[in-house]
Structure formats: structure tokens, C-alpha cells
Design a protein around this motif. Structure first.
Motif, PDB file in Angstrom:
ATOM      1  N   PHE A 106       0.818  -1.220   0.000  1.00  0.00           N
ATOM      2  CA  PHE A 106       0.000   0.000   0.000  1.00  0.00           C
ATOM      3  C   PHE A 106       0.845   1.261   0.000  1.00  0.00           C
ATOM      4  O   PHE A 106       0.427   2.300  -0.487  1.00  0.00           O
ATOM      5  N   PHE A 146       6.204   0.475   8.995  1.00  0.00           N
ATOM      6  CA  PHE A 146       6.261  -0.812   9.710  1.00  0.00           C
ATOM      7  C   PHE A 146       7.464  -1.632   9.231  1.00  0.00           C
ATOM      8  O   PHE A 146       8.186  -2.225  10.023  1.00  0.00           O
ATOM      9  N   GLY A 151       4.376  13.197   8.532  1.00  0.00           N
ATOM     10  CA  GLY A 151       4.129  14.480   7.893  1.00  0.00           C
ATOM     11  C   GLY A 151       5.223  14.964   6.961  1.00  0.00           C
ATOM     12  O   GLY A 151       5.270  16.130   6.589  1.00  0.00           O
ATOM     13  N   MET A 152       6.152  14.076   6.571  1.00  0.00           N
ATOM     14  CA  MET A 152       7.178  14.456   5.589  1.00  0.00           C
ATOM     15  C   MET A 152       6.508  14.690   4.238  1.00  0.00           C
ATOM     16  O   MET A 152       5.616  13.944   3.847  1.00  0.00           O
ATOM     17  N   GLY A 207      -4.556  -4.612  -0.003  1.00  0.00           N
ATOM     18  CA  GLY A 207      -3.826  -3.406   0.357  1.00  0.00           C
ATOM     19  C   GLY A 207      -4.495  -2.122  -0.091  1.00  0.00           C
ATOM     20  O   GLY A 207      -3.997  -1.040   0.201  1.00  0.00           O
ATOM     21  N   ASP A 261       8.382   8.507   6.789  1.00  0.00           N
ATOM     22  CA  ASP A 261       7.741   9.631   7.479  1.00  0.00           C
ATOM     23  C   ASP A 261       6.692  10.325   6.614  1.00  0.00           C
ATOM     24  O   ASP A 261       5.904  11.118   7.119  1.00  0.00           O
ATOM     25  N   ILE A 262       6.699  10.029   5.315  1.00  0.00           N
ATOM     26  CA  ILE A 262       5.629  10.558   4.462  1.00  0.00           C
ATOM     27  C   ILE A 262       4.294  10.024   4.978  1.00  0.00           C
ATOM     28  O   ILE A 262       3.293  10.734   5.004  1.00  0.00           O
ATOM     29  N   ILE A 263       4.303   8.774   5.423  1.00  0.00           N
ATOM     30  CA  ILE A 263       3.069   8.174   5.944  1.00  0.00           C
ATOM     31  C   ILE A 263       2.884   8.462   7.427  1.00  0.00           C
ATOM     32  O   ILE A 263       1.793   8.793   7.875  1.00  0.00           O
ATOM     33  N   SER A 264       3.971   8.385   8.196  1.00  0.00           N
ATOM     34  CA  SER A 264       3.782   8.451   9.654  1.00  0.00           C
ATOM     35  C   SER A 264       4.193   9.765  10.287  1.00  0.00           C
ATOM     36  O   SER A 264       3.890   9.993  11.455  1.00  0.00           O
ATOM     37  N   GLY A 323       2.892   3.192  -3.854  1.00  0.00           N
ATOM     38  CA  GLY A 323       2.369   4.206  -4.758  1.00  0.00           C
ATOM     39  C   GLY A 323       2.090   5.554  -4.112  1.00  0.00           C
ATOM     40  O   GLY A 323       1.784   6.522  -4.815  1.00  0.00           O
ATOM     41  N   ILE A 324       2.163   5.623  -2.767  1.00  0.00           N
ATOM     42  CA  ILE A 324       1.860   6.911  -2.131  1.00  0.00           C
ATOM     43  C   ILE A 324       3.066   7.532  -1.424  1.00  0.00           C
ATOM     44  O   ILE A 324       3.059   8.707  -1.116  1.00  0.00           O
TER      45      ILE A 324
END
Lengths: 100, 387
Positions: B156, B325, B345-346, B239, B340-343, B159-160
Motif C-alpha cells: 500500500f 512498519f 508528515g514528511m 492493500g 515519514d511521508i506516511i507516519s 504508490g503513495i
């Protein structure tokens, strides 16, 4: 796409033209999430549980209309989708497979 | 932002980010001998393939182009070709010598025994390493850099976070006049029309669509189910990926946003004009990266959501994850985390800059984890059986 004041981001919008966002944590039904989108603050109420990594609609998408992610068409709505609804293979399908 | 890296300038004007002696086995039956030689000689790197005899037509052509392409990669200072007999050695060593690169040969049947072949090969490799080691790094413009972009173990996050951040780094390199190659034809299916719209000409766009059609025909002829019908897979869907277009768009993101300059065959080198290229390759990472390195990519950035340790022996491979993870579980597998893009705020831009800076450091000599641990493998695409 930016987060304000170090808040933990919940929804990620990949492109200003998108009508879906990706959940960076699971959403519970009824949760209200604020998200910046194309210069405006949107308030999205989750209309059901949405798992991590799955998409939620940022606005209403009528049956047959395009679902936009990355600024591109990823599919079309198989039925009317309300803002805040889980968007996945139960309510969208590949662009070519759907008659508008 | 830095416009140069410290590289090894080669006679042909290209620049290496490493300066090693490639020990290339031209034939599968000599792979263990070549491996012994590479084991003995520090400063050498092993290149093998699992096939090499009795392959015909395009199959044979791809194999020779791949082996010689890896040898001619500017990261290679000199080459030792190990083979069973002189003709098969020359089929690989000939084009390398023509390119002006120093190349030596060990032909087993001319030497006469396994231990003698190892001894002779090691002596030649030692001599080549000694000669190469006099070369010094010097400032080279970033326009000399070719980046291969790769992903495997997608999930998941791919792609983000990982892929779009790599795409930002790719754009930064393209802005400096560099070259970026995207590969893995099955991974663009469903988004090929969107990618074709980015082509610099109708001809290039048509060639891209043709590549996809050919790969689909190959898949069907080989007995695979319809790629379009079986994707996204059950895991992909779990996902959160809903359609094939969504999956493929997420994969294509890692090549940035610039026009598609050209479409390359497996292991084909871009024709000199910098920019963004697509190379037609199968999806498995070892084959895809072999094609990229043979096509001249000096460095590869490899995004993996779930984890995948493999790297290319010739092109140092920077491992990136965007999955918090996965990163927490095995931080020493990743040269860069953009999780950190996901967790945390990067922004994607900040993630892209972090990857770009690591790429510049690696280009100037910083080692990747997979280089240090030697987790490398080359594998050449096979189009048909040997007979």
C-alpha cells in the motif's frame, strides 16, 4: 499534501485534481477528518470503516463518473458514491470495463 | 543543489561511480570458476548468468548484449572474461575490447584444469585491479549520471510514498541533464496509454504500446493467465488497490513527470540524448536490474514496501522504503527511509530530496548496504529454451 503544525496526517491526496484520498491509518465509521484539498479545508465524514491504504471519496462521484487518483482516471464508479465512502473494487472498476 | 559528483571519467566520455574489475562468466558451466576468482581478488565483482549455451536468435543476441553491456558500464574499470573455450570467450570479450576497455580472457580448455583456470584468472584479475586502482575520482557533471528506477515487494505504501518520492528525485536528476530509465513492462500495463501520452513523438508512444502488446503475447504463449484479468492481485486488493490502472500508475510514478524520450530494448543503451526512457524488461527485479545496468545505468534506486534484499552487482542499488512498519522491522536493509511521508508528515518533495542526496553520495563513493553485504545477482532475460 502538506500537513500543518506537525499533526499526524490521516488522509493523503496525491494530486489536486483527485476525488479520492488514501487513508494513512484505518478510519472508523463516523470519524470526521479535516484535510486540505486544492486550497480549501474539506471536512470528510467516514461513512463506514476504511482500512489502512484504502481510498475514501473526497466528493460525491455519480455512477459512471471518473474516479481520479494521481490526477489520472483509475476507473469509473459502478454506483453513486457519496463523499466519505470507502472507494474500492466493490464500487469502482477499470475505466474500459464500465459503460458510463 | 550540487551539480556534480566525484566519478571515474572513462575514455568514451562516460563516468563511473565505481571502479571495479568485472569477472564475467560467459557460460554457465564456468560460473563456479569465475566465482572462485572473484572471491580471491578484492576489487573485483562477479557477473554470471544461468544460461549461455545453445541459445539461438534474439535470445542469444540479448545475452551477448547484456553481458557486454554490463562490462561496458562505466562503473567497470576493466574486465576478465572466463569461459569454456576461446570462441565463446571472444563472443563476449570482442565487443568489450572494441569499446576500448581493457579485457583479459581465461579459456578453460586452453588452460587445461580447474585449478589452473582459477590461478590464471586470479593472476589476470590481480593485474587488472592493480592497474585500475591508479584512477582517481574527479568532479563530473550530474548530466553523466543514468539512474535506473525499480520497485519490488510493493504494498500500500509503494504508490503513495516510496515511488512518488523517487519520482521527485528522478525529476531533480532530469533537471540537471541526467537520464532516468524505467523498466518492467508488465508493471505499466493498464497505464501504458497514459505513459504513451508523455512520449516526445507519436513514434515513441507507439513503440511503448507495441512493447506492452508483445509482452502480453509472450505471457500468453508461455501459459500465463491474462495479466489484465489477474491484476490487481488478491494481495494488491487487500492493500487497497482497486484497478489495474491504479496499480500501474503507482509504479510509473517513480520515473518522475518528464516527457518520455524513447523506448529501449532489453539491455539497450539510450542513444545519447538525455531524458526519461522506458526499457522493456520482465517484472522480476534481478532481470530488470540486469537490463538497466547493461543499458548503462550507474545507479539504481529500488523501492520496496514489504522488503526485498537483492541488488545489482554492477550498479549500486539504493534501497528505499516508504512503509513505516517495514522500516521499523529492518532498518539496516534500507539506505533511505521516506516512511515519514506516511507516519510523520514528511512531504513528497522532502522525501525526494533525501533520496536525491543519497544518490549523489553513493555516486561519489558512499557504499550501499547491499554492496557491503554482497547481496547481488545478475540474471538475463530468457525468451526461449536452450536446445
Amino acid at each position: 499534501m502538506s500537513s500543518k503544525g506537525g499533526e499526524v496526517r490521516v488522509l493523503m491526496i496525491m494530486h489536486p485534481a483527485d476525488n479520492v484520498a488514501v487513508c494513512l491509518r484505518p478510519l472508523e465509521a463516523g470519524e470526521i477528518i479535516q484535510v486540505m484539498h486544492a486550497g480549501k479545508t474539506l471536512s470528510i465524514e467516514a461513512r463506514g470503516a476504511v482500512p489502512l491504504g484504502h481510498k475514501v471519496a473526497l466528493s460525491q462521484v455519480a455512477r459512471g463518473q471518473k474516479v481520479i487518483k494521481y490526477g489520472e482516471t483509475i476507473g469509473r464508479a459502478l454506483k453513486d458514491i457519496a463523499a466519505g465512502e470507502h472507494v474500492h473494487d466493490h464500487n469502482i472498476a477499470d475505466y474500459e470495463g464500465v459503460t458510463p | 543543489m550540487t551539480r556534480e559528483f566525484a566519478g571515474y571519467l572513462r575514455k568514451d566520455g562516460r563516468a563511473g561511480i565505481r571502479n571495479e574489475v568485472a569477472v564475467i562468466s560467459a557460460i554457465d558451466s564456468l560460473n563456479p570458476v569465475a566465482a572462485k576468482i572473484a572471491d580471491l581478488v578484492r576489487g573485483s565483482v562477479l557477473v554470471t548468468d544461468l544460461f549461455g549455451r545453445k541459445m539461438g536468435g534474439k535470445n542469444h543476441a540479448i545475452r551477448i548484449r547484456s553481458l557486454t553491456g554490463m562490462a561496458m558500464n562505466p562503473n567497470v574499470g576493466a574486465v576478465l572474461v572466463v569461459s569454456l573455450h576461446m570462441p565463446s570467450a571472444l563472443s563476449v570479450a570482442g565487443p568489450i575490447a572494441e569499446s576500448g576497455k581493457d579485457v583479459e580472457i581465461v579459456a578453460f580448455q586452453d588452460v587445461g584444469s580447474t585449478l589452473k583456470a582459477i590461478e590464471q584468472g586470479a593472476r589476470l584479475a590481480v593485474k587488472l585491479v592493480k592497474a585500475c586502482s591508479t584512477q582517481r575520482r574527479q568532479a563530473v557533471p550530474l548530466a553523466c549520471l543514468t539512474l535506473g528506477v525499480e520497485c519490488g515487494g510493493s504494498d500500500f505504501s509503494s504508490g503513495i510514498s516510496g515511488n512518488p518520492a523517487i519520482g521527485r528525485a528522478a525529476d531533480l536528476l532530469l533537471d540537471q541533464g541526467g537520464t532516468v530509465i524505467l523498466s518492467e513492462t508488465p508493471e505499466i500495463m493498464g497505464a501504458e496509454h497514459i505513459l504513451a501520452r508523455r512520449a516526445v513523438s507519436r513514434e515513441v508512444g507507439d513503440k511503448l504500446l507495441q512493447c506492452v502488446r508483445e509482452m502480453e503475447m509472450l505471457a500468453k504463449a508461455t501459459g500465463f493467465e491474462d495479466v489484465r484479468a489477474s491484476n490487481p492481485s488478491a494481495d494488491n486488493r487487500k492493500g487497497g488497490l482497486s484497478t489495474l490502472a491504479e496499480k500501474s500508475l503507482g509504479a510509473v510514478l517513480k520515473a518522475g513527470s518528464k516527457p518520455l524520450q524513447g523506448v529501449l530494448d532489453f539491455a539497450e543503451r539510450p542513444p545519447g540524448v538525455p531524458g526519461f526512457y522506458f526499457m522493456t524488461t520482465p517484472a522480476p527485479a534481478c532481470e530488470s536490474m540486469t537490463g538497466l545496468a547493461a543499458g548503462g545505468a550507474q545507479v539504481i534506486v529500488f523501492n520496496t514496501g514489504l522488503g526485498n534484499p537483492i541488488a545489482n552487482p554492477i550498479a549500486p542499488t539504493i534501497k528505499v522504503t516508504g512503509n513505516p512498519f517495514t522500516y521499523a522491522q529492518c532498518p539496516d536493509d534500507f539506505d533511505v527511509s521516506v516512511s515519514d511521508i506516511i507516519s510523520g508528515g514528511m512531504t513528497l518533495e522532502a522525501g525526494g530530496e533525501r533520496i536525491f542526496r543519497e544518490m549523489l553520495d553513493v555516486a561519489s563513493g558512499k557504499k550501499t548496504y547491499s554492496e557491503i553485504l554482497g547481496i547481488t545477482q545478475s540474471t538475463i532475460q530468457v525468451l526461449g529454451p536452450s536446445v
